[in-house]
Write an enzyme that holds these catalytic residues in place. Structure first.
Site, PDB file in Angstrom:
ATOM      1  N   GLY A   1       0.609  -1.179  -0.044  1.00  0.00           N
ATOM      2  CA  GLY A   1      -0.007  -0.035  -0.068  1.00  0.00           C
ATOM      3  C   GLY A   1       0.832   1.355  -0.060  1.00  0.00           C
ATOM      4  O   GLY A   1       0.202   2.388  -0.143  1.00  0.00           O
TER       5      GLY A   1
ATOM      6  N   GLY B   1       4.023  -3.725  -3.539  1.00  0.00           N
ATOM      7  CA  GLY B   1       4.023  -3.831  -5.170  1.00  0.00           C
ATOM      8  C   GLY B   1       4.285  -2.433  -5.675  1.00  0.00           C
ATOM      9  O   GLY B   1       5.291  -2.510  -6.204  1.00  0.00           O
ATOM     10  N   ARG B   2       3.619  -1.573  -5.635  1.00  0.00           N
ATOM     11  CA  ARG B   2       3.590  -0.397  -6.433  1.00  0.00           C
ATOM     12  C   ARG B   2       5.009   0.437  -6.067  1.00  0.00           C
ATOM     13  O   ARG B   2       5.953   0.852  -7.109  1.00  0.00           O
ATOM     14  CB  ARG B   2       2.687   0.734  -6.102  1.00  0.00           C
TER      15      ARG B   2
ATOM     16  N   ARG C   1      -4.845   3.416 -16.146  1.00  0.00           N
ATOM     17  CA  ARG C   1      -5.160   4.245 -14.714  1.00  0.00           C
ATOM     18  C   ARG C   1      -5.615   5.553 -14.889  1.00  0.00           C
ATOM     19  O   ARG C   1      -6.489   5.889 -13.947  1.00  0.00           O
ATOM     20  CB  ARG C   1      -3.796   4.203 -14.154  1.00  0.00           C
TER      21      ARG C   1
ATOM     22  N   TYR D   1      -9.020   5.757 -12.965  1.00  0.00           N
ATOM     23  CA  TYR D   1      -8.657   6.358 -11.358  1.00  0.00           C
ATOM     24  C   TYR D   1      -8.439   7.734 -11.730  1.00  0.00           C
ATOM     25  O   TYR D   1      -8.173   8.482 -10.581  1.00  0.00           O
ATOM     26  CB  TYR D   1      -7.706   5.703 -10.533  1.00  0.00           C
TER      27      TYR D   1
ATOM     28  N   CYS E   1     -10.431   4.134 -29.587  1.00  0.00           N
ATOM     29  CA  CYS E   1     -11.671   4.803 -29.933  1.00  0.00           C
ATOM     30  C   CYS E   1     -12.577   5.121 -28.605  1.00  0.00           C
ATOM     31  O   CYS E   1     -13.568   4.492 -28.350  1.00  0.00           O
ATOM     32  CB  CYS E   1     -12.476   3.850 -30.657  1.00  0.00           C
ATOM     33  N   GLU E   2     -11.984   5.908 -27.701  1.00  0.00           N
ATOM     34  CA  GLU E   2     -12.746   6.455 -26.490  1.00  0.00           C
ATOM     35  C   GLU E   2     -12.434   7.759 -26.015  1.00  0.00           C
ATOM     36  O   GLU E   2     -11.052   8.048 -26.338  1.00  0.00           O
ATOM     37  CB  GLU E   2     -12.347   5.464 -25.170  1.00  0.00           C
TER      38      GLU E   2
ATOM     39  N   TYR F   1       1.081  -1.654 -12.489  1.00  0.00           N
ATOM     40  CA  TYR F   1      -0.177  -1.690 -12.742  1.00  0.00           C
ATOM     41  C   TYR F   1      -0.449  -0.863 -14.151  1.00  0.00           C
ATOM     42  O   TYR F   1      -1.595  -0.552 -14.352  1.00  0.00           O
ATOM     43  CB  TYR F   1      -1.269  -0.885 -11.567  1.00  0.00           C
TER      44      TYR F   1
HETATM   45  N1  LLP Z   1      -1.465  -7.135  -1.054  1.00  0.00           N
HETATM   46  C1  LLP Z   1      -2.481  -7.263  -1.349  1.00  0.00           C
HETATM   47  C2  LLP Z   1      -3.385  -8.106  -0.666  1.00  0.00           C
HETATM   48  C3  LLP Z   1      -3.031  -6.579  -2.288  1.00  0.00           C
HETATM   49  O1  LLP Z   1      -4.387  -6.536  -2.619  1.00  0.00           O
HETATM   50  C4  LLP Z   1      -2.268  -5.502  -2.935  1.00  0.00           C
HETATM   51  C5  LLP Z   1      -2.671  -4.626  -3.834  1.00  0.00           C
HETATM   52  C6  LLP Z   1      -0.968  -5.413  -2.693  1.00  0.00           C
HETATM   53  C7  LLP Z   1      -0.476  -6.244  -1.634  1.00  0.00           C
HETATM   54  C8  LLP Z   1       0.001  -4.270  -3.256  1.00  0.00           C
HETATM   55  O2  LLP Z   1      -0.144  -2.974  -2.927  1.00  0.00           O
HETATM   56  P1  LLP Z   1       0.649  -1.776  -3.277  1.00  0.00           P
HETATM   57  O3  LLP Z   1       1.749  -1.756  -2.557  1.00  0.00           O
HETATM   58  O4  LLP Z   1       0.928  -2.121  -4.791  1.00  0.00           O
HETATM   59  O5  LLP Z   1      -0.202  -0.864  -3.159  1.00  0.00           O
HETATM   60  N2  LLP Z   1      -4.776  -1.342  -9.703  1.00  0.00           N
HETATM   61  C9  LLP Z   1      -4.624  -0.229  -8.793  1.00  0.00           C
HETATM   62  C10 LLP Z   1      -3.924  -0.886  -7.295  1.00  0.00           C
HETATM   63  C11 LLP Z   1      -4.923  -1.898  -6.932  1.00  0.00           C
HETATM   64  C12 LLP Z   1      -4.368  -2.816  -5.532  1.00  0.00           C
HETATM   65  C13 LLP Z   1      -4.750  -3.901  -5.295  1.00  0.00           C
HETATM   66  N3  LLP Z   1      -4.189  -4.873  -4.366  1.00  0.00           N
HETATM   67  C14 LLP Z   1      -3.893   0.851  -9.177  1.00  0.00           C
HETATM   68  O6  LLP Z   1      -3.597   0.999 -10.397  1.00  0.00           O
HETATM   69  O7  LLP Z   1      -3.770   1.840  -8.648  1.00  0.00           O
END
Ligand code: LLP
Length: 449
Positions: free
Chosen positions: A265, A309-310, A347, A351, A378-379, A407
């Site tokens: 997160g 992740g991000r 994105r 978002y 085409c959007e 993402y």
């Molecule tokens: N762990 C779980 C259980 C998750 O559901 C997620 C992300 C993460 C870890 C990793 O979170 P991060 O560190 O990347 O924030 N598609 C959206 C983001 C969706 C995140 C879903 N879960 C975007 O492009 O912003």
């Protein structure tokens, strides 16, 4: 969506490329007029490989993983969240760096296994894993399955006992803590499809059910508060809630959690003005609050897993496009059309995400022109950056959109039967295509006529 509202008063920021700081990959540099990443000239790379093109800075990815490993004064496991960006080359970096991998579903698990990743280092997520996915995970010998619903406990129990296995699991808990981010990516609140609530008694029921059913071993708890979180206080709050629940598990059921998985997160800078908390600050806060909150539980302090992740991959990535057309609508806006769009980066449409961009072949010039980077699909909402400051654009320029490592590829699509871009890893002057560009043949592969 607001994308097409004219904004003639917006000002170009005039910043140079290097003033973009944390938005850029760590190895980004301007040599004469060109943007280089990983020692590779992005203009030449675009010529060699074509555009649209995803480029990832390997040194940046490794640096972020190391920052996480070093940020905690605790027994910590870094389990990278594969949904942000995943392919076999990425999996191999994780293995080399001694990290675990969080997969959501059978497809991500298949990629990990195809890359030879140790299944014991895999954590399986999903709020409705199919019986097939659970079977694949249990048979592969994954380290942990994060249980999201009561039905799943019985399914895991049946699949594991039939095979004489005891599957380690965590329970996903909704701590009832709301993080300040986009509504679509908040997950820790009471009103969420994910996990078990504490106040409604579901979490306690899940503990009882997990203990009653054979074939699974309850190892601990999992939370995920949401994504792109800038202010990290909610993690401290959530740790307090988890500690209280851990005490109940310990005193009532004699099963204090051995593992606490705090999810991912941590936010990143998409814009030069963004100031998210750092990995070091996040590590310090969690270290302090785990010790404080669990000091009174009366059981050994749990080991911690984090699932970023991000913050590992977003700023490692840039997407390269070629400018194909420019429509300067006087007094309204200047549309700069690029050869990609919502199929490689959904994105902004999904978002209202905002991105910074630079012209890679004019990287030494000031970004003093206000344009809207429009996709080729085409959007009307197919925009990559609305009112973005870039160098003066011309047809044939190579535009680098920054912060696209997370993402983007994993949320890409074949809308308009667009072929998906190749993915190139750059490191120490070398460029390696780790995923080739799709072909029309790929598009037709599943079409049985
Ligand atoms: N762990 C779980 C259980 C998750 O559901 C997620 C992300 C993460 C870890 C990793 O979170 P991060 O560190 O990347 O924030 N598609 C959206 C983001 C969706 C995140 C879903 N879960 C975007 O492009 O912003």
């Amino acid at each position: 969506m607001g994308h097409l509202v004219p904004n003639p008063n917006a000002q170009a920021d005039g910043r140079t490329t290097t003033e973009l700081g944390a938005v850029l990959p760590k190895t980004a540099e301007v040599r004469t007029s060109r943007l280089f990443v990983g020692g590779v000239d992005l203009v030449e790379l675009a010529r060699d490989q074509g555009t649209a093109l995803y480029v990832m800075d390997v040194e940046h990815i490794k640096h972020q993983l190391t920052s996480y490993k070093e940020a905690f004064d605790l027994d910590i496991t870094v389990a990278y969240a594969g949904k942000a960006f995943l392919n076999k080359a990425m999996v191999r970096i994780l293995a080399e760096e001694g990290c675990y991998l969080d997969v959501s579903g059978g497809g991500e698990l298949a990629i990990a296994l195809a890359a030879g990743f140790d299944p014991a280092h895999v954590i399986v997520h999903g709020n409705n894993k199919t019986v097939q996915e659970l079977t694949e995970a249990i048979e592969a010998g994954v380290g942990l399955i994060v249980v999201d619903c009561l039905e799943e406990i019985e399914r895991i129990s049946r699949i594991a006992t039939e095979r004489g296995i005891e599957q380690p699991v965590l329970l996903r808990i909704k701590p009832g803590v709301v993080a300040d981010t986009h509504d679509y990516i908040v997950t820790g609140a009471e009103d969420s499809k994910f996990g078990f609530g504490i106040t409604d008694g579901m979490a306690e029921q899940a503990v009882r059910t997990a203990l009653e059913n054979p074939g699974l071993k309850l190892k601990g708890l999992h939370i995920h508060l949401g994504s792109q979180i800038f202010s990290i206080r909610p993690y401290a709050e959530a740790l307090g809630v988890l500690a209280a629940f851990a005490e109940l598990m310990h005193t009532t059921y004699q099963c204090a959690p051995e593992i606490l998985d705090l999810g991912g997160g941590l936010g990143i800078a998409y814009q030069a003005s963004d100031e998210p908390a750092t990995i070091a600050e996040y590590g310090r806060l969690i270290t302090q609050h785990v010790t404080e909150a669990f000091g009174n539980v009366g059981a050994p302090e749990p080991t911690i897993i984090v699932e970023p992740g991000r913050s590992i991959v977003a700023n490692a990535g840039v997407t390269l496009y070629t400018v194909g057309a420019i429509k300067d609508l006087k007094g309204i806006r200047c549309y700069v059309a690029i050869d990609g769009g919502m199929t490689d980066n959904i994105r902004p449409a999904l978002y209202d995400a905002r991105y910074e961009a630079v012209i890679a072949n004019k990287a030494n010039q000031a970004r003093d022109t206000l344009v809207t980077l429009a996709g080729k699909h085409c959007e009307s909402g197919d925009m990559i950056a609305v009112d973005a400051s870039i160098q003066t654009p011309e047809v044939g320029d190579i535009v680098a959109v920054l912060g696209t490592g997370a993402y983007n590829a994993t949320m890409s699509s074949n809308y308009n039967a667009q072929v998906r871009p190749a993915v190139v890893f750059v490191e120490q002057g070398a460029a390696t295509v780790v995923q080739r560009r799709e072909t029309y043949e790929d598009l037709l592969r599943r079409d049985l006529g």
